[in-house]
Design a protein around this motif. Structure first.
Motif, short mmCIF file in Angstrom:
data_model
loop_
_atom_site.label_atom_id
_atom_site.label_comp_id
_atom_site.label_asym_id
_atom_site.label_seq_id
_atom_site.Cartn_x
_atom_site.Cartn_y
_atom_site.Cartn_z
N ARG A 153 2.56 6.57 -6.85
CA ARG A 153 1.56 7.51 -7.34
C ARG A 153 2.00 8.95 -7.16
O ARG A 153 1.77 9.81 -8.03
CB ARG A 153 0.23 7.27 -6.60
CG ARG A 153 -0.47 5.99 -7.00
CD ARG A 153 -1.89 5.93 -6.45
NE ARG A 153 -2.41 4.58 -6.58
CZ ARG A 153 -2.38 3.67 -5.61
NH1 ARG A 153 -1.87 3.98 -4.42
NH2 ARG A 153 -2.86 2.46 -5.82
N ARG A 207 3.00 1.64 -3.26
CA ARG A 207 2.20 2.12 -4.39
C ARG A 207 1.83 3.59 -4.20
O ARG A 207 1.74 4.35 -5.18
CB ARG A 207 0.96 1.25 -4.57
CG ARG A 207 1.30 -0.19 -4.94
CD ARG A 207 0.12 -0.93 -5.54
NE ARG A 207 -1.04 -0.99 -4.68
CZ ARG A 207 -1.22 -1.87 -3.70
NH1 ARG A 207 -0.28 -2.76 -3.44
NH2 ARG A 207 -2.32 -1.87 -2.98
N LYS A 229 0.19 -4.77 -10.41
CA LYS A 229 0.10 -5.12 -8.99
C LYS A 229 -1.35 -5.13 -8.50
O LYS A 229 -1.79 -6.04 -7.80
CB LYS A 229 0.93 -4.14 -8.16
CG LYS A 229 0.95 -4.41 -6.67
CD LYS A 229 1.76 -5.63 -6.32
CE LYS A 229 1.88 -5.77 -4.80
NZ LYS A 229 2.74 -6.89 -4.42
N GLU A 230 -2.10 -4.11 -8.89
CA GLU A 230 -3.46 -3.98 -8.37
C GLU A 230 -4.43 -4.94 -9.06
O GLU A 230 -5.44 -5.33 -8.48
CB GLU A 230 -3.92 -2.53 -8.51
CG GLU A 230 -3.14 -1.63 -7.54
CD GLU A 230 -3.37 -0.15 -7.78
OE1 GLU A 230 -4.08 0.20 -8.74
OE2 GLU A 230 -2.82 0.65 -7.00
N SER A 231 -4.11 -5.36 -10.28
CA SER A 231 -4.98 -6.30 -10.99
C SER A 231 -4.68 -7.75 -10.62
O SER A 231 -5.59 -8.57 -10.51
CB SER A 231 -4.82 -6.13 -12.51
OG SER A 231 -5.21 -4.85 -12.92
N GLY A 257 -2.11 -8.70 -8.09
CA GLY A 257 -1.61 -8.90 -6.74
C GLY A 257 -0.12 -9.12 -6.63
O GLY A 257 0.41 -9.21 -5.53
N ASN A 314 0.81 -1.21 0.00
CA ASN A 314 0.00 0.00 0.00
C ASN A 314 0.85 1.27 0.00
O ASN A 314 0.60 2.19 -0.76
CB ASN A 314 -0.94 0.00 1.21
CG ASN A 314 -2.04 -1.04 1.09
OD1 ASN A 314 -2.44 -1.41 -0.02
ND2 ASN A 314 -2.53 -1.53 2.21
N LEU A 328 1.68 -0.27 -11.53
CA LEU A 328 0.56 -0.20 -10.59
C LEU A 328 -0.61 -1.05 -11.07
O LEU A 328 -1.26 -1.73 -10.28
CB LEU A 328 0.13 1.26 -10.41
CG LEU A 328 1.06 2.14 -9.58
CD1 LEU A 328 0.75 3.62 -9.80
CD2 LEU A 328 0.96 1.79 -8.10
N MET A 329 -0.87 -1.00 -12.35
CA MET A 329 -1.97 -1.80 -12.90
C MET A 329 -1.70 -3.29 -12.70
O MET A 329 -2.61 -4.04 -12.30
CB MET A 329 -2.14 -1.48 -14.39
CG MET A 329 -3.33 -2.18 -15.04
SD MET A 329 -3.00 -3.90 -15.55
CE MET A 329 -1.83 -3.60 -16.89
#
Length: 335
Positions: free
Chosen positions: A19, A15, A63-65, A67, A12, A60-61
């Motif tokens: 950002r 990331r 990791k967030e999509s 994991g 968290n 980021l995409m």
């Protein structure tokens, strides 16, 4: 000036740092004349490494999509390397540690030996190995910066290291753990510690394993770091730490009848680090709420100086990390 950065940790907070680097790219270029090129990002699954620079939006995409960074795309390949290998193999100017790796001091030292600056939000390396890390950084004339380890982005470390150079600091009293503040605040309404902890966990304020907060360990790490930079090296093992496990709502109600409440307070003096629940005045600076932290710094010239601000939160912690990345870049630029 272009500065190459390796990020270690892409949870968290990691990331959130990415950002900020993305969203404030223009601001940082115009205000500071710096261009950050993230050449590697490491999580538990491996390392994304592109010498020409990683597209942080794409990272980021991924990791967030999915994991994990090892979910490969056509453009990226993930290398099977952890922090030690990435420190050795990836060419970078600054290594940024945003992990909770208790053994990270080993690869911090390796980074310094490799001529890389280090920025970290990771507390245990400093709470146990401050002398070795700072000694190596000074020997190599490299920045080793850690603003986000205490009070997130609220700049207490910068204040203590750079802002009070003519003052003798005599004592610091501080509330440094936002999770216990939330729990104790919830208990002021009459609920039990268990009920308050359960609510904190549901809101994502407390970890699944809350012992680091409840037992005072997190606050103890932070208090140890404050002692190191203010009075000289100590380790967490030398701190006296008592958490909030024994606090009851009845005790809090009794304190409130006296115009006081209970907070987990760190008291730092030369040779002494104590963390324990204390009664503090309801209208005093240490009666913080929510995610705020506060510190009273007693000096011979200023008397009592109060610093108060966010002590937790993703963007708040990212503020401290990115500020240190900028500072480290200035030092590198001047070498």
């Amino acid at each position: 000036m272009e500065v190459k950065v390796s990020l270690f940790g892409f949870g968290n907070v990691g990331r959130a740092v990415a950002r900020v680097l993305l969203e404030k790219k223009k601001f940082i270029r115009e205000r500071h004349g710096l261009e950050f090129k993230v050449v590697s990002v490491t999580d538990r699954s491996g390392t994304l490494w592109m010498p020409e620079g990683i597209d942080l939006r794409e990272a980021l995409m991924i990791k967030e999509s999915f994991g994990k960074l090892s979910a490969r795309t056509n453009e990226y390949e993930t290398y099977d390397m952890g922090p030690k290998e990435a420190i050795r193999d990836v060419e970078a100017d600054i290594a940024v540690d945003i992990t909770n790796d208790r053994s990270a001091h080993e690869w911090h030292l390796a980074a310094l030996r490799e001529g890389k600056a280090v920025v970290t939000s990771n507390k245990p390396p400093l709470a146990f190995h401050y002398s070795k890390l700072i000694g190596k950084a000074r020997k190599r004339n490299l920045p080793y910066l850690f603003e986000a380890t205490v009070m997130a982005g609220t700049p207490i470390i910068t204040l203590l290291r750079e802002g009070l150079l003519g003052d003798s600091i005599e004592r610091i009293e501080a509330v440094l753990n936002a999770t216990t503040t939330f729990i104790l605040g919830e208990m002021e309404g009459g609920g039990s510690l268990e009920e308050a902890l359960e609510r904190a966990q549901k809101l994502g304020i407390a970890e699944r394993d809350p012992r680091g907060d409840i037992l005072g360990i997190d606050a103890g790490y932070k208090a140890t770091i404050l002692h190191c930079i203010t009075f000289g090296p100590k380790t967490f093992d030398e701190a006296r730490v008592k958490g909030i496990a024994g606090i009851t709502s009845r005790g809090i109600q009794r304190a409130r009848k006296r115009g006081r409440t209970i907070r987990l307070v760190a008291t730092v003096e030369r040779g002494s680090i104590i963390v324990e629940p204390q009664e503090v005045p309801l209208d005093g600076p240490l009666a913080v709420k929510s995610h705020e932290n506060a510190a009273i710094i007693e000096t011979d010239l200023l008397g009592g100086l109060i610093i108060r601000g966010a002590g937790a939160g993703l963007k708040e912690t990212a503020s401290g990390v990115v500020s240190d990345i900028v500072k480290a870049s200035f030092v590198i630029q001047g070498r």
